[in-house]
Design a protein around this motif. Structure first.
Motif, PDB file in Angstrom:
ATOM      1  N   ASN C 105       0.807  -1.218   0.000  1.00  0.00           N
ATOM      2  CA  ASN C 105       0.000   0.000   0.000  1.00  0.00           C
ATOM      3  C   ASN C 105       0.847   1.278   0.000  1.00  0.00           C
ATOM      4  N   TYR C 106       1.301   1.651  -1.187  1.00  0.00           N
ATOM      5  CA  TYR C 106       1.906   2.962  -1.417  1.00  0.00           C
ATOM      6  C   TYR C 106       1.142   3.571  -2.583  1.00  0.00           C
ATOM      7  N   THR C 107       0.901   4.859  -2.514  1.00  0.00           N
ATOM      8  CA  THR C 107       0.122   5.529  -3.553  1.00  0.00           C
ATOM      9  C   THR C 107       0.593   5.122  -4.946  1.00  0.00           C
ATOM     10  N   VAL C 138       2.055   3.545  11.197  1.00  0.00           N
ATOM     11  CA  VAL C 138       1.220   4.540  10.530  1.00  0.00           C
ATOM     12  C   VAL C 138      -0.234   4.304  10.929  1.00  0.00           C
ATOM     13  N   THR C 142      -9.248   6.503   6.900  1.00  0.00           N
ATOM     14  CA  THR C 142      -9.775   6.652   5.544  1.00  0.00           C
ATOM     15  C   THR C 142      -9.419   8.015   4.972  1.00  0.00           C
ATOM     16  N   TRP C 143      -8.953   8.925   5.817  1.00  0.00           N
ATOM     17  CA  TRP C 143      -8.600  10.266   5.352  1.00  0.00           C
ATOM     18  C   TRP C 143      -7.200  10.340   4.788  1.00  0.00           C
ATOM     19  N   THR C 144      -6.404   9.312   5.016  1.00  0.00           N
ATOM     20  CA  THR C 144      -5.007   9.367   4.595  1.00  0.00           C
ATOM     21  C   THR C 144      -4.722   8.221   3.626  1.00  0.00           C
ATOM     22  N   ALA C 145      -3.449   8.123   3.247  1.00  0.00           N
ATOM     23  CA  ALA C 145      -3.044   7.022   2.385  1.00  0.00           C
ATOM     24  C   ALA C 145      -3.101   5.687   3.118  1.00  0.00           C
ATOM     25  N   GLY C 146      -3.274   5.741   4.444  1.00  0.00           N
ATOM     26  CA  GLY C 146      -3.376   4.508   5.229  1.00  0.00           C
ATOM     27  C   GLY C 146      -2.007   3.945   5.588  1.00  0.00           C
ATOM     28  N   ARG C 147      -2.031   2.727   6.153  1.00  0.00           N
ATOM     29  CA  ARG C 147      -0.784   2.067   6.551  1.00  0.00           C
ATOM     30  C   ARG C 147       0.055   1.665   5.344  1.00  0.00           C
ATOM     31  N   ARG C 148       1.347   1.559   5.569  1.00  0.00           N
ATOM     32  CA  ARG C 148       2.249   1.068   4.520  1.00  0.00           C
ATOM     33  C   ARG C 148       2.251  -0.461   4.492  1.00  0.00           C
TER      34      ARG C 148
END
Ligand SMILES: Nc1ncnc2c1ncn2[C@@H]1O[C@H](COP(=O)(O)OP(=O)(O)O)[C@@H](O)[C@H]1O
Ligand SMILES: Nc1ncnc2c1ncn2[C@@H]1O[C@H](COP(=O)(O)OP(=O)(O)O)[C@@H](O)[C@H]1O
Ligand SMILES: [Mg+2]
Ligand SMILES: [Mg+2]
Ligand SMILES: [Mg+2]
Ligand SMILES: [Mg+2]
Lengths: 204, 332, 332, 204
Positions: C105-107, C138, C142-148
């Protein structure tokens, strides 16, 4: 040499090793693997503890105990070499009282195990002249010890220009030139400790 | 010094406690400081014991297990183990068929294993010693301590271990180990010095544009200091002395080990492997098997070593035989 | 910068050439830049493809082989692969049963895999995406990119790979991958920054007595900077957030991965494993399996990560199933 | 916008990216993974090469080619985002000639793919105000481009105090505050390049 003197000698070595461990390690880092001071400190700390716990009526017992402890606690090159040296010395002293002969036995043990000759840039370069100087002056223990200490120090310094042929420093080839051998340095320290505890009126 | 340690004096013992926790199929004797297969001693099987200073992990404790070592004796960091340790490990694996000591050629290791072998012989255990001295950066000479033992140790332990596992007698296990050593040559370069936990500072200072050429695995300086250069040229620097030292016939199969010294990313080791493979190929050498990774390390040294071992079908068969250790595993 | 590289811009391609030379049982497409099992595609088998920026080796290319990934797409260093690459790898492994994309999970990874999945769907290949987001340093929101996605990726790839190898259908392979991710939590600390070949200098400056806590695997700074402390306390630092995030029942079995970030000696990882095992034991957690070593790295960063994955018998069975890749191998 | 202007714009971006790659990378190292400049340089170098080889009769063709090349060469977050942006812009220009509408399509594509809103500390913080400023002044292309560039630069600077909620910088939590977002910086650079090539007498 009696048990009291032997213990004083070993205690003197232990405290000198503790004081100068960093220097020995630094010398070893230059042409070896940087552990000589750490090794000897670990070894002589163990020796001090072992001697505290042990019955050692005679000098020979003290030195044998010192040797076996070094063998089983130090590892590396210096552990078996110094361990055998002290053990040989102790065994010799159990036979006859001559410190000169005991030192000769030590040198013999080191050379038998390590196969280094003078000039190879090892502890032998300090040990061999020290033993010789001691023997030459052995009728006066204090003078002999001082002469041995001086000869060991000279031998130690004389290792600087040598190219190593034995031990880790030999891997450096010509790059070992210009550095003082750590083992020769610790040997000089051992004889300095002997001279320090052997007063003019100590027994031979 | 930035390390995951508590008291630096305890690092080897604490790492062994970790090995014990991580590998239930190994037995760790924390008092005597050795690692042994849980099923040792195996009656009738030749025991294979190695050891040396710590700081080279996974060598040797990581190579204990079926098909490789029966026991390993880790000394303090970069300091060979003591005879008591080696003797205890030797007794723990002796199944009556004798024990082979695999010893890297360092004065300290040689002497400590020698003293241990004498003690073991006193107790009636037959000992054969296989001395590993593959590092061609150091000239071979009877006047000196001779070559160092480095990467080939892994090959000796794997191949002799496979033969021992098959039930071969003591003399044969020792002989195959010696043969692997004779057929092997290694050469290493370092980009940085390493830091022992006890010293707490790097063993030497190396400018940003220089490398140490012909290093060992104890953080010592190498045979010469040279300018940093592209991977291609460093590959030539490590490959050429090996091809010079080792007379490899055209088309002859070899095992190649491109080994990281501890802090070099695997990506760079693969870059080096690619370059070295090209050079070996150009020299007519056939890479029959290869290993790329950190196997014989020097703590956190950035650098790599190349080991090339000439092999025949029998050695390849033993190389391919199943092995199950923390550091090397296949076929089981 | 001291690295085994030629032109830094070529490092990924050259490393892949090395992978090709070292592993004859893998096929490396140097033009499209992906690594694939030599026997791909296998008709009727669900394909498992992963990928991400390079610099994390052995992840992912080192996990290609029977029982794990069918293909890996390495991007440039710390840069996710491009859709073309992912599409080419997907097509190379598609045996008609669909393909699972394992995506950290990275953008960048998420978007590039999404674009590739759309292209693959256009070509009639069924795609399921398993998103790995195990790093509890991290916050999940739901507001952020979430955990890595970090260490758990290895577990997802191993376990989903084992199920795919057994011939399970697409939905099941994806489901078990998602399940492993949900049951996993990771946390990392760094002792030093790492240096990308392109940048040529460390990503950040860290004083000699400070560590970065809660770092990822891309050389980025962590959630906080703290004082260096003994291994024991760092072990608590990484273990506690995991035990907080992951509700582990007393006696529940887990797989533990103590992972080196690249430049940390194995000896220190074992020290950490010992300390962590003690903490987990005190918390009533049962370590059913463990791995200690460099698996998900960050170039030459000194540091470590802990991953804990709760497991049941089925997950353990899949974990224990044979695997044969350059970076993880057992049972074959 | 005609093909000549579109090519000039893209060439201007490519040369600005080359000049300022280190700065972009440094910004990314502070709160990301230190590759933004490297990524964009690789991408726009590839774009320049692709455009040299391609037939692109209209501005839309130039921008679609730019977008597809970025998608297939950059990777990371910025590759798909900028790639989709240019592709959307090019596709819009193929439909109708309004640059303002094309820019709106670009913003829409970036937000659809990346799901970032203004204030998340991403390129959207430069892109959204730039698009708005352009649209507001779109009856004069040169003035609109200058207004967009100024708004992008303002938006870029406004990212400094923000805490990131999207992209890698979000992993830093509060530590992302006080740093300028690299993607917003490259977006500002893209609009500065547009203003530079859009002379007072260039077509819209
Ligand atoms: N073969 C040898 N004979 C005599 N002394 C030796 C020999 N090899 C090494 N030494 C001595 O040992 C010293 C190094 O000891 P130490 O650092 O404790 O062991 P190691 O070299 O195993 O790390 C050298 O400085 C040298 O004086
Ligand atoms: N979800 C998103 N929406 C919009 N822009 C984003 C998003 N995520 C990241 N970015 C932008 O991408 C930039 C980083 O690009 P780059 O460094 O090339 O990719 P990566 O983060 O994968 O290394 C950030 O500075 C930010 O402006
Ligand atoms: Mg030493
Ligand atoms: Mg040593
Ligand atoms: Mg990136
Ligand atoms: Mg980046």
């Amino acid at each position: 040499m009696d048990a009291v003197l032997a213990r004083a000698w070993v205690a003197g070595i232990a405290s000198a090793v503790r004081d100068r461990a960093d220097e020995l390690t630094r010398l070893d880092a230059a042409i070896g693997d940087g552990d000589h001071g750490v090794n000897l400190r670990r070894g002589f700390d163990a020796v001090v503890a072992a001697l505290e716990a042990a019955e050692t009526p005679a000098a020979g017992d003290v030195l044998v105990k010192t040797g076996t402890t070094l063998v089983s606690k130090v590892g590396g090159a210096s552990g078996p070499l110094y361990g055998s040296a002290f053990r040989a010395m102790g065994k010799a002293l159990r036979q006859e009282s001559s410190v000169a002969r005991a030192l000769e036995a030590a040198l013999e043990a080191v050379q038998k195990l390590g196969k280094a000759a003078p000039g190879d840039k090892t502890m032998v370069d300090a040990l061999a002249p020290a033993v010789e100087a001691y023997s030459a002056a052995s009728d006066d223990a204090a003078r002999a010890a001082r002469a041995a200490a001086a000869a060991a120090a000279d031998g130690m310094r004389a290792t600087i220009p040598l190219q190593a042929r034995k031990g880790r420093a030999s891997y450096l080839g010509a790059r070992s030139v210009g550095h003082q051998d750590p083992g020769a340095t610790s040997t000089a320290l051992i004889f300095a400790a002997l001279a320090a505890v052997t007063g003019p009126d100590s027994g031979r | 010094m930035k390390k995951f340690v508590n008291d630096p004096a305890d690092v080897v013992r604490e790492a062994l406690a970790g090995v014990a926790a991580a590998h239930p199929d190994l037995r760790v004797d924390l008092a005597e400081q050795f690692v042994v297969r849980a099923d040792a001693p195996r009656t009738g099987k030749v025991g294979l014991v190695s050891g040396g200073g710590s700081g080279h992990e996974p060598l040797h404790a990581g190579f204990v297990g079926p098909g490789m070592l029966d026991a390993a004796c880790p000394g303090e960091v970069f300091t060979s183990p003591v005879p008591d340790q080696i003797l205890a490990a030797t007794k723990a694996v002796d199944g009556g068929a004798g024990v082979v000591h695999v010893v890297k050629n360092y004065t300290g290791d040689v002497m400590n294993f020698q003293l241990a072998a004498e003690l073991a012989a006193d107790e009636g255990i037959r000992i054969e010693t296989v001395l590993v001295d593959d590092d061609v950066a150091v000239e071979d000479s009877t006047w000196t301590a001779g070559r160092r033992g480095t990467g080939a140790t892994l090959l000796v332990e794997k191949i002799a271990g496979a033969l021992a596992e098959e039930g071969a007698p003591l003399a044969d296990v020792a002989a195959v180990g010696r043969r692997v050593n004779e057929l092997s040559a290694s050469f290493a370069v370092a980009l940085t010095a390493c830091t022992t936990p006890a010293a707490g500072r790097p063993g030497f200072e190396l400018p940003d544009d220089e490398i140490e050429v012909g290093v060992g695995i104890h953080g010592e300086p190498g045979r010469s200091r040279q300018k940093l250069r592209p991977a291609k040229e460093i590959a030539a620097l490590v490959t050429e002395p090996i091809l010079t030292a080792e007379p490899i016939a055209s088309g002859e199969p070899v095992i190649v080990l491109v080994n990281g010294l501890g802090a070099t990313p695997l990506m760079e080791l693969y870059v080096m492997f690619g370059e070295i493979a090209r050079l070996l190929d150009a020299a007519g050498v056939r890479i029959a098997r290869s290993l790329v990774g950190d196997y014989v390390t020097s703590l956190d040294m950035a650098g790599m070593s190349l080991t090339v071992c000439r092999v025949d079908d029998e050695l390849l068969r033993l190389w391919d035989a199943p092995v199950r250790t923390p550091g090397l595993r296949w076929g089981m």
